[in-house]
Design an enzyme around this catalytic site. Structure first.
Site, mmCIF file in Angstrom:
data_model
loop_
_atom_site.group_PDB
_atom_site.id
_atom_site.type_symbol
_atom_site.label_atom_id
_atom_site.label_comp_id
_atom_site.label_asym_id
_atom_site.label_seq_id
_atom_site.Cartn_x
_atom_site.Cartn_y
_atom_site.Cartn_z
ATOM 1 N N TYR A 126 0.816 -1.221 0.000
ATOM 2 C CA TYR A 126 0.000 0.000 0.000
ATOM 3 C C TYR A 126 0.846 1.266 0.000
ATOM 4 C CZ TYR A 126 0.914 0.070 5.050
ATOM 5 O OH TYR A 126 1.527 0.095 6.279
ATOM 6 N N ARG A 127 2.110 1.162 0.406
ATOM 7 C CA ARG A 127 2.980 2.338 0.406
ATOM 8 C C ARG A 127 3.462 2.649 -1.005
ATOM 9 N NH1 ARG A 127 6.440 0.786 5.737
ATOM 10 N NH2 ARG A 127 4.978 1.644 7.262
#
Length: 200
Positions: A126-127
């Site tokens: 998700y980063r």
């Protein structure tokens, strides 16, 4: 997270997730030292006719100049493009959810990937690693490094844009980041202690 970094760039008919179409997607995977792994992929996607008809003139001019517009009729489907990119990414990133999405202003790209290539988008962590964030900080904190950064060709083709983003991060790493191996642990703890927020 592992050391792999997945660089993706998309070209679209515009920036609207409700109206515009994905027309090119490219990907390169690097290790943490920014060495490119494999050949990468660059795929042209045939968009719906409606997306071509409503393409803003400035975008049409850009994609005409780059040669992308002429390639669209022979482009593949979204599903096939996603399968090709995912196959390349999986070759170098064995575990899902481990490698971040990297590039320049990749929030927009991630939106189109989430809409049109959800299996690929969810395979990534998700980063994100956004080179434009580093650039904005350099402009404020290290203006000489910012104003002397490598020139970009600006040809607006996905794979070329990724290569430029990787080169740009290599430059900023050398120009503004602390040289490896960085501070020793004691120095790092001393610096950290100066930035601990008081308890509320």
């Amino acid at each position: 997270m592992n050391d792999r970094m997945v660089w993706i760039d998309c070209e679209m008919t515009g920036l609207s997730l409700s109206d515009d179409a994905l027309i090119e997607v490219a990907a390169l995977v690097t290790d943490s030292e920014l060495n490119v792994l494999g050949e990468g992929v660059d795929i042209v996607i045939r968009p719906p006719d409606a997306a071509l008809e409503t393409m803003p003139e400035v975008v049409r001019t850009m994609h005409t100049a780059s040669g992308l517009l002429d390639e669209l009729a022979a482009g593949t489907t979204l599903a096939d493009a996603e399968a090709q990119v995912l196959a390349y990414v999986r070759e170098h990133v064995k575990e899902p959810g481990k490698a971040p999405l990297c590039g320049n202003s990749v929030g927009t790209d991630r939106g189109f990937l989430a809409r049109d290539m959800s299996a690929l988008e969810t395979y990534l962590h998700y980063r994100i690693v956004d080179v434009s964030s580093v650039k904005e900080l350099a402009r404020r904190w290290y203006p000489r490094a910012y104003f002397n950064s490598p020139e970009k060709s600006g040809n607006h083709r996905a794979l070329a844009d990724i290569r430029e983003s990787i080169a740009e991060l290599r430059y900023y790493r050398e120009a503004i980041f602390v040289p490896q191996p960085g501070p020793d642990s004691e120095t790092a703890r001393t610096i950290a202690a100066k930035h601990v927020l008081p308890a509320q």
